[in-house]
Scaffold this motif. Sequence first.
Motif, PDB file in Angstrom:
ATOM      1  N   LEU A 121      45.807   2.395  36.395  1.00 22.07           N
ATOM      2  CA  LEU A 121      46.522   2.648  35.139  1.00 22.07           C
ATOM      3  C   LEU A 121      47.932   3.171  35.393  1.00 22.07           C
ATOM      4  O   LEU A 121      48.889   2.707  34.766  1.00 22.07           O
ATOM      5  CB  LEU A 121      45.734   3.646  34.291  1.00 22.07           C
ATOM      6  N   VAL A 122      48.073   4.099  36.329  1.00 21.76           N
ATOM      7  CA  VAL A 122      49.405   4.627  36.654  1.00 21.76           C
ATOM      8  C   VAL A 122      50.300   3.521  37.202  1.00 21.76           C
ATOM      9  O   VAL A 122      51.480   3.410  36.836  1.00 21.76           O
ATOM     10  CB  VAL A 122      49.291   5.799  37.662  1.00 21.76           C
ATOM     11  N   THR A 123      49.755   2.675  38.058  1.00 24.25           N
ATOM     12  CA  THR A 123      50.525   1.566  38.625  1.00 24.25           C
ATOM     13  C   THR A 123      50.983   0.603  37.539  1.00 24.25           C
ATOM     14  O   THR A 123      52.152   0.199  37.498  1.00 24.25           O
ATOM     15  CB  THR A 123      49.698   0.820  39.676  1.00 24.25           C
ATOM     16  N   LEU A 124      50.071   0.222  36.657  1.00 23.07           N
ATOM     17  CA  LEU A 124      50.430  -0.712  35.588  1.00 23.07           C
ATOM     18  C   LEU A 124      51.444  -0.108  34.618  1.00 23.07           C
ATOM     19  O   LEU A 124      52.379  -0.791  34.194  1.00 23.07           O
ATOM     20  CB  LEU A 124      49.178  -1.163  34.831  1.00 23.07           C
ATOM     21  N   LEU A 125      51.263   1.165  34.275  1.00 25.90           N
ATOM     22  CA  LEU A 125      52.236   1.807  33.389  1.00 25.90           C
ATOM     23  C   LEU A 125      53.613   1.878  34.040  1.00 25.90           C
ATOM     24  O   LEU A 125      54.640   1.679  33.382  1.00 25.90           O
ATOM     25  CB  LEU A 125      51.757   3.205  32.994  1.00 25.90           C
ATOM     26  N   GLY A 126      53.658   2.147  35.344  1.00 25.93           N
ATOM     27  CA  GLY A 126      54.935   2.162  36.054  1.00 25.93           C
ATOM     28  C   GLY A 126      55.593   0.797  36.060  1.00 25.93           C
ATOM     29  O   GLY A 126      56.807   0.669  35.831  1.00 25.93           O
ATOM     30  N   LEU A 127      54.799  -0.248  36.314  1.00 24.42           N
ATOM     31  CA  LEU A 127      55.361  -1.599  36.305  1.00 24.42           C
ATOM     32  C   LEU A 127      55.852  -1.978  34.911  1.00 24.42           C
ATOM     33  O   LEU A 127      56.926  -2.571  34.760  1.00 24.42           O
ATOM     34  CB  LEU A 127      54.313  -2.613  36.785  1.00 24.42           C
ATOM     35  N   PHE A 128      55.062  -1.647  33.884  1.00 27.30           N
ATOM     36  CA  PHE A 128      55.495  -1.953  32.522  1.00 27.30           C
ATOM     37  C   PHE A 128      56.783  -1.217  32.172  1.00 27.30           C
ATOM     38  O   PHE A 128      57.670  -1.778  31.540  1.00 27.30           O
ATOM     39  CB  PHE A 128      54.405  -1.614  31.506  1.00 27.30           C
ATOM     40  N   ALA A 129      56.886   0.048  32.574  1.00 30.70           N
ATOM     41  CA  ALA A 129      58.104   0.810  32.292  1.00 30.70           C
ATOM     42  C   ALA A 129      59.308   0.174  32.986  1.00 30.70           C
ATOM     43  O   ALA A 129      60.389   0.054  32.394  1.00 30.70           O
ATOM     44  CB  ALA A 129      57.941   2.257  32.744  1.00 30.70           C
ATOM     45  N   LEU A 130      59.140  -0.245  34.235  1.00 30.74           N
ATOM     46  CA  LEU A 130      60.239  -0.888  34.956  1.00 30.74           C
ATOM     47  C   LEU A 130      60.600  -2.237  34.345  1.00 30.74           C
ATOM     48  O   LEU A 130      61.780  -2.587  34.214  1.00 30.74           O
ATOM     49  CB  LEU A 130      59.885  -1.055  36.430  1.00 30.74           C
ATOM     50  N   ILE A 131      59.600  -3.005  33.940  1.00 32.57           N
ATOM     51  CA  ILE A 131      59.863  -4.321  33.342  1.00 32.57           C
ATOM     52  C   ILE A 131      60.584  -4.168  32.006  1.00 32.57           C
ATOM     53  O   ILE A 131      61.595  -4.834  31.750  1.00 32.57           O
ATOM     54  CB  ILE A 131      58.544  -5.111  33.174  1.00 32.57           C
ATOM     55  N   ILE A 132      60.087  -3.277  31.165  1.00 29.48           N
ATOM     56  CA  ILE A 132      60.706  -3.102  29.850  1.00 29.48           C
ATOM     57  C   ILE A 132      62.131  -2.568  29.977  1.00 29.48           C
ATOM     58  O   ILE A 132      63.053  -3.068  29.333  1.00 29.48           O
ATOM     59  CB  ILE A 132      59.838  -2.185  28.970  1.00 29.48           C
ATOM     60  N   SER A 133      62.315  -1.552  30.829  1.00 32.66           N
ATOM     61  CA  SER A 133      63.679  -1.028  30.991  1.00 32.66           C
ATOM     62  C   SER A 133      64.590  -2.055  31.644  1.00 32.66           C
ATOM     63  O   SER A 133      65.775  -2.142  31.310  1.00 32.66           O
ATOM     64  CB  SER A 133      63.666   0.273  31.804  1.00 32.66           C
ATOM     65  N   GLY A 134      64.059  -2.867  32.548  1.00 31.81           N
ATOM     66  CA  GLY A 134      64.867  -3.909  33.172  1.00 31.81           C
ATOM     67  C   GLY A 134      65.276  -4.999  32.206  1.00 31.81           C
ATOM     68  O   GLY A 134      66.352  -5.584  32.328  1.00 31.81           O
ATOM     69  N   LEU A 135      64.417  -5.278  31.224  1.00 33.60           N
ATOM     70  CA  LEU A 135      64.748  -6.299  30.227  1.00 33.60           C
ATOM     71  C   LEU A 135      65.681  -5.765  29.146  1.00 33.60           C
ATOM     72  O   LEU A 135      66.508  -6.508  28.619  1.00 33.60           O
ATOM     73  CB  LEU A 135      63.468  -6.840  29.591  1.00 33.60           C
ATOM     74  N   LEU A 136      65.556  -4.483  28.809  1.00 32.01           N
ATOM     75  CA  LEU A 136      66.368  -3.921  27.728  1.00 32.01           C
ATOM     76  C   LEU A 136      67.774  -3.519  28.173  1.00 32.01           C
ATOM     77  O   LEU A 136      68.713  -3.608  27.396  1.00 32.01           O
ATOM     78  CB  LEU A 136      65.658  -2.715  27.114  1.00 32.01           C
ATOM     79  N   LEU A 137      67.913  -3.055  29.398  1.00 28.90           N
ATOM     80  CA  LEU A 137      69.220  -2.615  29.890  1.00 28.90           C
ATOM     81  C   LEU A 137      69.977  -3.786  30.489  1.00 28.90           C
ATOM     82  O   LEU A 137      69.390  -4.783  30.906  1.00 28.90           O
ATOM     83  CB  LEU A 137      69.042  -1.510  30.932  1.00 28.90           C
ATOM     84  N   SER A 138      71.292  -3.671  30.541  1.00 26.75           N
ATOM     85  CA  SER A 138      72.078  -4.752  31.139  1.00 26.75           C
ATOM     86  C   SER A 138      72.271  -4.466  32.624  1.00 26.75           C
ATOM     87  O   SER A 138      72.632  -3.352  33.012  1.00 26.75           O
ATOM     88  CB  SER A 138      73.425  -4.890  30.441  1.00 26.75           C
ATOM     89  N   PRO A 139      72.013  -5.456  33.467  1.00 32.31           N
ATOM     90  CA  PRO A 139      72.126  -5.246  34.912  1.00 32.31           C
ATOM     91  C   PRO A 139      73.577  -5.086  35.352  1.00 32.31           C
ATOM     92  O   PRO A 139      74.497  -5.587  34.696  1.00 32.31           O
ATOM     93  CB  PRO A 139      71.503  -6.505  35.510  1.00 32.31           C
TER      94      PRO A 139
END
Length: 151
Positions: A48-66
Motif C-alpha cells: 500500500l505504501v509503495t502504490l501510494l508513493g507511485l500514485f503521488a509521483l504519477i499525479i504530481s508528475g502529470l499535474l506539474l510542468s517538467p
Amino acid sequence: MTAGFVFNEVFVYWFPNFLFAYLLLGLILIVNLLGRVAWGRFQNFVILVTLLGLFALIISGLLLSPPPMDTPNEPESSPSLLQVALVAVLLPVGYDLAVFANGEDSGVRRKSPAAAIVLGSLILLLWGLVSMHWVSPSTLTQTTIPYTVAA
C-alpha cells in the motif's frame, strides 16, 4: 542490500548503507518470526505504501510542468525490432506463477490475477511516461539506478 544504497544516495546521505540494509533484513526476520498473520499484514502495508508513493509521483508528475531538458548532442536512436520483441516477451513473466498461486492452501479460491497484472502494468506504464517527461533519456542511460533518478 540495494535498498540501503539507494536509500543512502537519494534520501539520507549521512545514514550508513549497510546499516539500513541490515535493519531492513532484521525487520523482515522479526516479521517472519511473528507468524503468517503479521507477515500478511506487513506485506499489505508495504504494498500500500509503495502504490501510494507511485500514485503521488504519477499525479504530481502529470499535474506539474517538467523543467526544460538538455538536448543531447547526438540524435537518439529508436529501439530495434529485436529489442522491442525481447521486452514484449518479458511482459507476461510471472503470470504463470500467479495463476497457480490461487490460495488453495488457505481454503479460499481467489479470482484470476489478470486484473492485478494489467493494473500493475498500467501503473508502471504511467510511471514510465511521467519519467520520460521529467528526465532526459540520456540522463537515464548514464545511471545504474534510473528509477531513483526519475523519482
